[in-house]
Design a protein around this motif. Structure first.
Motif, short mmCIF file in Angstrom:
data_model
loop_
_atom_site.label_atom_id
_atom_site.label_comp_id
_atom_site.label_asym_id
_atom_site.label_seq_id
_atom_site.Cartn_x
_atom_site.Cartn_y
_atom_site.Cartn_z
N GLY A 144 -14.52 13.44 64.89
CA GLY A 144 -14.70 11.90 65.37
C GLY A 144 -13.89 10.99 64.30
N GLY A 145 -14.11 10.82 62.91
CA GLY A 145 -13.85 9.84 62.18
C GLY A 145 -12.81 10.26 61.97
N GLY A 146 -12.05 8.89 61.09
CA GLY A 146 -10.51 9.22 60.69
C GLY A 146 -10.28 10.69 59.40
N PRO A 147 -9.57 10.93 59.28
CA PRO A 147 -9.00 11.51 58.13
C PRO A 147 -8.72 10.67 56.30
N ASP A 148 -8.90 11.56 55.40
CA ASP A 148 -8.88 10.82 54.09
C ASP A 148 -7.52 11.07 53.90
N VAL A 149 -6.74 10.12 52.51
CA VAL A 149 -5.47 11.04 52.74
C VAL A 149 -4.97 10.24 50.34
N ARG A 150 -5.06 11.70 50.48
CA ARG A 150 -4.72 11.44 48.51
C ARG A 150 -3.44 11.45 48.39
N GLU A 151 -2.71 10.39 47.45
CA GLU A 151 -1.25 10.59 47.33
C GLU A 151 -1.14 10.83 45.97
N LEU A 152 -0.31 11.74 45.82
CA LEU A 152 0.14 12.62 44.36
C LEU A 152 1.74 12.01 44.56
N GLU A 153 2.22 12.13 43.49
CA GLU A 153 3.14 11.38 43.36
C GLU A 153 3.98 12.33 43.95
N HIS A 154 4.16 13.70 44.51
CA HIS A 154 5.12 14.26 45.08
C HIS A 154 4.93 14.86 46.33
N LEU A 155 3.15 14.24 46.53
CA LEU A 155 2.93 15.27 47.57
C LEU A 155 1.37 14.68 48.38
N THR A 156 0.95 14.58 49.95
CA THR A 156 0.25 12.98 50.46
C THR A 156 -0.16 14.43 50.99
N ILE A 157 -1.83 14.30 50.82
CA ILE A 157 -2.70 15.47 51.68
C ILE A 157 -3.57 14.59 52.66
N THR A 158 -3.92 15.37 53.91
CA THR A 158 -4.55 14.63 55.34
C THR A 158 -5.54 15.60 55.40
N LYS A 159 -6.76 15.34 54.51
CA LYS A 159 -7.45 15.75 54.89
C LYS A 159 -8.30 15.84 56.87
N VAL A 160 -8.62 16.28 57.37
CA VAL A 160 -9.06 15.72 58.47
C VAL A 160 -10.92 17.19 58.91
N ALA A 161 -11.51 16.76 59.55
CA ALA A 161 -12.73 17.31 60.20
C ALA A 161 -12.87 17.24 61.41
N VAL A 162 -12.36 19.06 62.16
CA VAL A 162 -12.52 19.03 63.42
C VAL A 162 -13.31 20.15 64.04
N ASP A 163 -14.73 19.60 65.05
CA ASP A 163 -15.02 20.62 66.22
C ASP A 163 -16.65 20.50 65.59
N GLU A 164 -17.34 20.03 66.27
CA GLU A 164 -18.66 19.40 66.17
C GLU A 164 -19.63 20.66 65.61
N ARG A 165 -19.12 21.13 66.17
CA ARG A 165 -20.50 22.48 65.81
C ARG A 165 -20.03 23.08 63.96
N MET A 166 -18.56 23.46 64.08
CA MET A 166 -18.53 23.73 63.23
C MET A 166 -17.62 23.58 61.93
N SER A 167 -17.06 22.12 62.54
CA SER A 167 -16.88 21.12 61.09
C SER A 167 -15.59 21.65 60.49
N ASN A 168 -14.90 22.28 60.58
CA ASN A 168 -13.94 22.90 60.29
C ASN A 168 -13.19 21.40 59.78
N ASN A 169 -12.13 21.84 58.52
CA ASN A 169 -11.66 20.75 57.55
C ASN A 169 -9.82 21.63 57.73
N CYS A 170 -8.82 20.97 58.49
CA CYS A 170 -7.23 20.77 57.97
C CYS A 170 -6.96 20.33 57.13
N TYR A 171 -5.72 20.56 57.04
CA TYR A 171 -4.84 19.62 55.55
C TYR A 171 -3.09 19.91 55.98
#
Length: 222
Positions: free
Chosen positions: A9-36
């Protein structure tokens, strides 16, 4: 400043590397899975690791730039509930460890277009992810290594490695031994302490923070 702490329910967390951006987000209250969502900063090409749930959250993150592939780290139901919707909307290729591929298709109705093995690579534009097979949590679980040429390695571990221990093997002592052996030899035995890893649930950690506890994990058996 990237922390790796995300909440459903919150926003993503974003990591900026020199060549790659990693955006992490959590989904589903019950399982709280991470998607990247991984985005090549040179080409704009994108790859999603685990379309776990909530296509309505994932598709706006993907946006108009599209998606080259979805990598499913393993066959468990909570890691691919949005796979069909994301693939339908984007036309992305579907990548999974070969021993888990048939089961993922059986559960989702989505063909795995690229069953991968240990040592295979997945391109994210000009960046490369190396597939590391980690057997134990499931037969075909995979981790994905981005060895950043401008910094330390980054490792996406699915449910094979977490802060505080390896993944659940559901009371199977042989599967636990195989899982810990693979984690010790293929991850801790190869990669440096500064390797940052991103698990399928919860917060991130580094190999250096977890390495001293390996004997304790083996002794306790989980």
């Amino acid at each position: 400043m990237y922390t790796g702490t995300v909440r459903v329910g919150g926003g993503p967390d974003v990591r900026e590397l020199e060549h790659l951006t990693i955006t992490k987000v959590a989904v589903d209250e019950r399982m709280s899975n991470n998607c990247y969502l991984l985005t090549c900063r040179d080409t704009g090409e994108q790859v999603l690791i685990d379309a776990a749930d909530s296509a309505e959250t994932l598709l706006p993150l993907i946006g108009a730039d599209g998606l080259a592939a979805v990598v499913t780290t393993h066959q468990h139901w909570d890691h691919h509930r949005a796979l069909a919707d994301v693939v339908s909307a984007t036309g992305a290729a579907v990548v999974a460890g070969a021993p888990d591929a048939d089961e993922i298709t059986a559960q989702t109705g989505v063909p795995v277009t690229w069953p991968v093995e240990d040592g295979d690579t997945v391109a994210v534009g000009s960046c490369t992810l190396e597939v590391i097979r980690i057997t134990g949590h499931t037969p075909g679980s995979i981790a994905l290594l981005y060895d950043d040429p401008a910094g330390h390695p980054h490792l996406f571990t699915g449910d094979s490695l977490f802060p505080g221990g390896v993944g659940n093997t559901f009371g199977d002592d042989a599967a636990f031994a195989t899982l810990l052996d693979d984690v010790e030899s293929k991850i801790f035995g190869r990669l440096p302490d500064e390797t940052w890893f991103y698990p399928g649930h919860g917060d991130d950690s580094t190999l250096g923070a977890e390495r001293p506890a390996l004997p304790e994990w083996r002794k306790r058996g989980w």
